[in-house]
Scaffold this motif. Structure first.
Motif, PDB file in Angstrom:
ATOM      1  N   LEU A  48       3.575  13.224  -6.197  1.00  0.00           N
ATOM      2  CA  LEU A  48       2.745  13.464  -7.379  1.00  0.00           C
ATOM      3  C   LEU A  48       1.279  13.665  -7.009  1.00  0.00           C
ATOM      4  O   LEU A  48       0.442  13.912  -7.881  1.00  0.00           O
ATOM      5  CB  LEU A  48       2.878  12.291  -8.352  1.00  0.00           C
ATOM      6  N   GLY A  49       0.968  13.490  -5.721  1.00  0.00           N
ATOM      7  CA  GLY A  49      -0.409  13.668  -5.263  1.00  0.00           C
ATOM      8  C   GLY A  49      -1.314  12.496  -5.583  1.00  0.00           C
ATOM      9  O   GLY A  49      -2.544  12.643  -5.565  1.00  0.00           O
ATOM     10  N   ASP A  50      -0.728  11.324  -5.864  1.00  0.00           N
ATOM     11  CA  ASP A  50      -1.516  10.141  -6.229  1.00  0.00           C
ATOM     12  C   ASP A  50      -1.850   9.356  -4.959  1.00  0.00           C
ATOM     13  O   ASP A  50      -1.148   8.408  -4.583  1.00  0.00           O
ATOM     14  CB  ASP A  50      -0.739   9.289  -7.217  1.00  0.00           C
ATOM     15  N   ALA A  51      -2.940   9.736  -4.316  1.00  0.00           N
ATOM     16  CA  ALA A  51      -3.323   9.122  -3.046  1.00  0.00           C
ATOM     17  C   ALA A  51      -3.618   7.640  -3.197  1.00  0.00           C
ATOM     18  O   ALA A  51      -3.280   6.822  -2.331  1.00  0.00           O
ATOM     19  CB  ALA A  51      -4.526   9.852  -2.459  1.00  0.00           C
ATOM     20  N   GLU A  52      -4.268   7.266  -4.295  1.00  0.00           N
ATOM     21  CA  GLU A  52      -4.634   5.856  -4.503  1.00  0.00           C
ATOM     22  C   GLU A  52      -3.392   4.976  -4.579  1.00  0.00           C
ATOM     23  O   GLU A  52      -3.352   3.887  -3.996  1.00  0.00           O
ATOM     24  CB  GLU A  52      -5.452   5.735  -5.783  1.00  0.00           C
ATOM     25  N   ALA A  53      -2.363   5.448  -5.305  1.00  0.00           N
ATOM     26  CA  ALA A  53      -1.130   4.669  -5.431  1.00  0.00           C
ATOM     27  C   ALA A  53      -0.405   4.570  -4.086  1.00  0.00           C
ATOM     28  O   ALA A  53       0.171   3.527  -3.745  1.00  0.00           O
ATOM     29  CB  ALA A  53      -0.220   5.295  -6.478  1.00  0.00           C
ATOM     30  N   THR A  74       6.636   4.744  -2.853  1.00  0.00           N
ATOM     31  CA  THR A  74       5.453   5.332  -2.220  1.00  0.00           C
ATOM     32  C   THR A  74       5.624   6.837  -2.038  1.00  0.00           C
ATOM     33  O   THR A  74       4.700   7.618  -2.286  1.00  0.00           O
ATOM     34  CB  THR A  74       5.195   4.660  -0.855  1.00  0.00           C
ATOM     35  N   ARG A  75       6.818   7.210  -1.629  1.00  0.00           N
ATOM     36  CA  ARG A  75       7.104   8.636  -1.427  1.00  0.00           C
ATOM     37  C   ARG A  75       7.015   9.403  -2.754  1.00  0.00           C
ATOM     38  O   ARG A  75       6.534  10.545  -2.794  1.00  0.00           O
ATOM     39  CB  ARG A  75       8.498   8.793  -0.819  1.00  0.00           C
ATOM     40  N   GLN A  76       7.462   8.777  -3.824  1.00  0.00           N
ATOM     41  CA  GLN A  76       7.397   9.412  -5.140  1.00  0.00           C
ATOM     42  C   GLN A  76       5.948   9.662  -5.567  1.00  0.00           C
ATOM     43  O   GLN A  76       5.613  10.749  -6.053  1.00  0.00           O
ATOM     44  CB  GLN A  76       8.112   8.542  -6.179  1.00  0.00           C
ATOM     45  N   TYR A  77       5.091   8.646  -5.344  1.00  0.00           N
ATOM     46  CA  TYR A  77       3.673   8.816  -5.692  1.00  0.00           C
ATOM     47  C   TYR A  77       3.024   9.893  -4.827  1.00  0.00           C
ATOM     48  O   TYR A  77       2.138  10.628  -5.283  1.00  0.00           O
ATOM     49  CB  TYR A  77       2.922   7.499  -5.566  1.00  0.00           C
ATOM     50  N   ALA A  78       3.480   9.984  -3.575  1.00  0.00           N
ATOM     51  CA  ALA A  78       2.937  11.030  -2.698  1.00  0.00           C
ATOM     52  C   ALA A  78       3.294  12.412  -3.230  1.00  0.00           C
ATOM     53  O   ALA A  78       2.478  13.342  -3.185  1.00  0.00           O
ATOM     54  CB  ALA A  78       3.460  10.842  -1.283  1.00  0.00           C
ATOM     55  N   VAL A 121      -1.815   4.691  -1.042  1.00  0.00           N
ATOM     56  CA  VAL A 121      -2.586   3.779  -0.194  1.00  0.00           C
ATOM     57  C   VAL A 121      -2.308   2.336  -0.580  1.00  0.00           C
ATOM     58  O   VAL A 121      -2.118   1.464   0.283  1.00  0.00           O
ATOM     59  CB  VAL A 121      -4.093   4.099  -0.293  1.00  0.00           C
ATOM     60  N   PHE A 122      -2.272   2.060  -1.881  1.00  0.00           N
ATOM     61  CA  PHE A 122      -2.031   0.696  -2.351  1.00  0.00           C
ATOM     62  C   PHE A 122      -0.680   0.184  -1.848  1.00  0.00           C
ATOM     63  O   PHE A 122      -0.563  -0.959  -1.385  1.00  0.00           O
ATOM     64  CB  PHE A 122      -2.082   0.654  -3.875  1.00  0.00           C
ATOM     65  N   ARG A 123       0.349   1.020  -1.898  1.00  0.00           N
ATOM     66  CA  ARG A 123       1.690   0.582  -1.484  1.00  0.00           C
ATOM     67  C   ARG A 123       1.816   0.489   0.036  1.00  0.00           C
ATOM     68  O   ARG A 123       2.529  -0.387   0.539  1.00  0.00           O
ATOM     69  CB  ARG A 123       2.730   1.508  -2.096  1.00  0.00           C
ATOM     70  N   LEU A 124       1.141   1.349   0.758  1.00  0.00           N
ATOM     71  CA  LEU A 124       1.111   1.201   2.209  1.00  0.00           C
ATOM     72  C   LEU A 124       0.435  -0.104   2.605  1.00  0.00           C
ATOM     73  O   LEU A 124       0.868  -0.794   3.545  1.00  0.00           O
ATOM     74  CB  LEU A 124       0.395   2.386   2.855  1.00  0.00           C
ATOM     75  N   GLN A 125      -0.628  -0.462   1.882  1.00  0.00           N
ATOM     76  CA  GLN A 125      -1.301  -1.741   2.133  1.00  0.00           C
ATOM     77  C   GLN A 125      -0.384  -2.918   1.798  1.00  0.00           C
ATOM     78  O   GLN A 125      -0.424  -3.951   2.479  1.00  0.00           O
ATOM     79  CB  GLN A 125      -2.598  -1.810   1.326  1.00  0.00           C
ATOM     80  N   GLN A 126       0.447  -2.750   0.770  1.00  0.00           N
ATOM     81  CA  GLN A 126       1.422  -3.784   0.436  1.00  0.00           C
ATOM     82  C   GLN A 126       2.410  -3.996   1.600  1.00  0.00           C
ATOM     83  O   GLN A 126       2.762  -5.136   1.929  1.00  0.00           O
ATOM     84  CB  GLN A 126       2.211  -3.394  -0.823  1.00  0.00           C
ATOM     85  N   MET A 127       2.845  -2.886   2.177  1.00  0.00           N
ATOM     86  CA  MET A 127       3.766  -2.983   3.323  1.00  0.00           C
ATOM     87  C   MET A 127       3.109  -3.726   4.482  1.00  0.00           C
ATOM     88  O   MET A 127       3.728  -4.587   5.120  1.00  0.00           O
ATOM     89  CB  MET A 127       4.183  -1.582   3.781  1.00  0.00           C
ATOM     90  N   VAL A 128       1.850  -3.388   4.751  1.00  0.00           N
ATOM     91  CA  VAL A 128       1.121  -4.048   5.845  1.00  0.00           C
ATOM     92  C   VAL A 128       1.016  -5.542   5.571  1.00  0.00           C
ATOM     93  O   VAL A 128       1.297  -6.374   6.456  1.00  0.00           O
ATOM     94  CB  VAL A 128      -0.283  -3.434   6.013  1.00  0.00           C
ATOM     95  N   PHE A 129       0.621  -5.897   4.372  1.00  0.00           N
ATOM     96  CA  PHE A 129       0.452  -7.313   4.028  1.00  0.00           C
ATOM     97  C   PHE A 129       1.779  -8.064   4.169  1.00  0.00           C
ATOM     98  O   PHE A 129       1.826  -9.174   4.725  1.00  0.00           O
ATOM     99  CB  PHE A 129      -0.069  -7.440   2.596  1.00  0.00           C
ATOM    100  N   THR A 130       2.870  -7.446   3.697  1.00  0.00           N
ATOM    101  CA  THR A 130       4.176  -8.113   3.763  1.00  0.00           C
ATOM    102  C   THR A 130       4.626  -8.298   5.204  1.00  0.00           C
ATOM    103  O   THR A 130       5.136  -9.358   5.587  1.00  0.00           O
ATOM    104  CB  THR A 130       5.221  -7.290   2.989  1.00  0.00           C
ATOM    105  N   LEU A 131       4.435  -7.270   6.031  1.00  0.00           N
ATOM    106  CA  LEU A 131       4.796  -7.400   7.449  1.00  0.00           C
ATOM    107  C   LEU A 131       3.987  -8.487   8.136  1.00  0.00           C
ATOM    108  O   LEU A 131       4.499  -9.235   8.970  1.00  0.00           O
ATOM    109  CB  LEU A 131       4.590  -6.064   8.173  1.00  0.00           C
ATOM    110  N   GLN A 132       2.721  -8.586   7.777  1.00  0.00           N
ATOM    111  CA  GLN A 132       1.859  -9.600   8.385  1.00  0.00           C
ATOM    112  C   GLN A 132       2.271 -11.016   7.999  1.00  0.00           C
ATOM    113  O   GLN A 132       2.027 -11.960   8.754  1.00  0.00           O
ATOM    114  CB  GLN A 132       0.401  -9.361   7.990  1.00  0.00           C
TER     115      GLN A 132
END
Length: 335
Positions: free
Chosen positions: A69-74, A63-67, A76-87
Motif C-alpha cells: 500500500l506504500g505505507d512506509a511508516e506502518a 508488514t508486507r501488506q502495508y508495503a 517501519v513500525f512493524r519492522l521495529q516490532q520484530m526487532v524489539f521482540t527478537l531482542q
C-alpha cells in the motif's frame, strides 16, 4: 544477532527512501526470521514454537501488506516490532550453559539416587536409553546424556564418536580419556557399575582401511585395537568401578545406501567377521578379568554373516528397540 542488524538496516533505508518499499525481498526476510527463531527452538516446547512462529509470520504478512500500500511508516513500525521482540527472546548462547547444567544435574541426581548403571561410550549407548532414534541432551564438556525412556536403571552417556583404539590415550580427536576423567571426578559415583560400549566405529570405518594400508590381516588390526581397549578397561577397573562390556553390534547392511554420517570400509560380511573376532577376543579378556561380557551379535546376523536389518533403527546403523527382547537376557547379568 545478524537478523536484527538486517532489520535495522531496512528501517534506516525505508526511512531515508520510502520508494524502495516495492523492492523489499520478503521471502528472504521471512527465511532470516525463521532461521533466527529456529536457533532457539530447543528452549521451547512444540506448542510454544508453533505459537511463536505463527505470530511472526502474521507480523511479516501484515508488514508486507502495508508495503504493497506504500505505507512506509506502518512498515517501519512493524519492522521495529520484530526487532524489539527478537531482542526480548532468550538467546541460545546465553542459555546453553544453563540448559547443559540442568541436564547434568538431573542425570547426575538420577544416577546417585537410583544407583543407575552407567553406559559409557559412542552413540550405540542410545540403545540402552529406550529410544528408537538418537536422543542426546548436552551436559557440558561435549558430553551427552540420552533422554531416559527406559524402565531399566541405566544412565547412558555419549562421549562422541570415540574409538576403542584411542580409549586409553590423551589428546585424541574426541578426547575420550579427558572426558572420562571429568566424569569420574564430577558425575560417576565411586564403585559404580559401568558398561563400556565401544568398537563398532573402529570396525566399520577403520579395520579394513588399515588392513589394506598396512598389508595386514583384519585380525591383526583388531588385535591392535583391542590391546588399547584392554588397557583402558583394566585402568577403569583399577579405579574401583564394576566394569563390564557391551560387544559391538552387527555392521550396517550393504543394502542400505551409504550415509555420510556413517562411513564404512570393507563389505558387510567382512565387517561382521571382524566384529565376531572382536567380540570373541573381548569376551575371553572379560572372562579372564572378572568383567561381565554382554553381546547379542550372534542374534543380529545370519549364519553367513549378513546383518538382520529388522533389529535396527531407521538409520540402519544403531539398534532399534525391536532388539530389546534379545538384549534383556544379557542385561540380567547386571540387573
Amino acid at each position: 544477532m545478524r537478523t536484527i542488524q538486517i532489520l535495522l538496516q531496512l528501517v534506516n533505508s525505508i526511512t531515508a527512501n520510502p520508494s524502495i518499499l516495492p523492492l523489499l525481498p520478503w521471502e528472504d526476510i521471512r527465511l532470516c526470521l525463521l532461521m533466527e527463531l529456529e536457533y532457539r527452538d530447543h528452549l521451547y516446547t512444540r506448542e510454544q514454537i508453533k505459537h511463536r512462529n505463527a505470530l511472526f509470520l502474521e507480523l511479516i504478512a501484515e508488514t508486507r501488506q502495508y508495503a504493497s500500500l506504500g505505507d512506509a511508516e506502518a512498515v517501519v513500525f512493524r519492522l521495529q516490532q520484530m526487532v524489539f521482540t527478537l531482542q526480548t527472546l532468550p538467546e541460545s548462547e546465553h542459555t546453553k550453559r544453563l540448559s547443559e547444567q540442568a541436564n547434568f544435574d538431573h542425570a547426575c541426581l538420577n544416577h546417585y539416587k537410583n544407583n543407575t548403571i552407567v553406559i559409557l561410550g559412542d552413540s550405540h549407548v542410545n540403545f540402552f536409553s529406550g529410544n528408537e532414534e538418537l536422543s542426546f541432551l548436552p551436559i557440558g564438556q561435549d558430553i551427552n546424556v540420552c533422554l531416559d525412556n527406559s524402565p531399566y536403571p541405566f544412565t547412558s552417556l555419549h562421549l562422541g564418536p570415540c574409538l576403542a583404539y584411542s580409549s586409553n590415550r590423551y589428546n585424541t580427536t574426541f578426547s575420550f580419556r579427558e572426558k572420562l576423567e571429568y566424569l569420574c571426578q564430577n558425575f560417576i559415583k565411586a564403585k559404580a557399575r559401568i558398561v563400556c560400549c565401544l568398537g563398532e566405529i573402529d570396525i566399520r570405518v577403520h579395520v579394513f582401511k588399515q588392513a589394506a594400508l598396512q598389508n595386514r590381516s583384519y585380525q591383526d588390526i583388531v588385535d591392535d585395537i583391542l590391546a588399547q581397549y584392554f588397557a583402558f578397561l583394566l585402568r577403569l577397573q583399577g579405579l574401583g568401578y564394576q566394569v563390564s562390556c557391551w560387544g559391538p553390534v552387527a555392521s550396517q547392511s550393504e543394502a542400505c545406501p551409504v550415509d555420510p554420517r556413517f562411513p564404512r570400509n570393507g563389505t558387510e560380511i567382512q565387517r561382521n567377521m571382524a566384529t565376531a573376532y572382536f567380540n570373541q577376543e573381548l569376551s575371553l579378556f572379560c572372562q579372564q578379568n572378572s568383567m561381565p561380557f554382554l553381546s547379542i551379535f550372534q542374534e543380529l546376523v545370519t549364519p553367513d554373516y549378513h546383518t538382520l536389518d529388522q533389529y535396527y533403527s531407521p538409520d540402519h546403523c544403531h539398534l532399534g528397540q525391536a532388539a530389546l527382547p534379545l538384549a534383556l537376557p544379557q542385561w540380567q547379568k547386571l540387573l
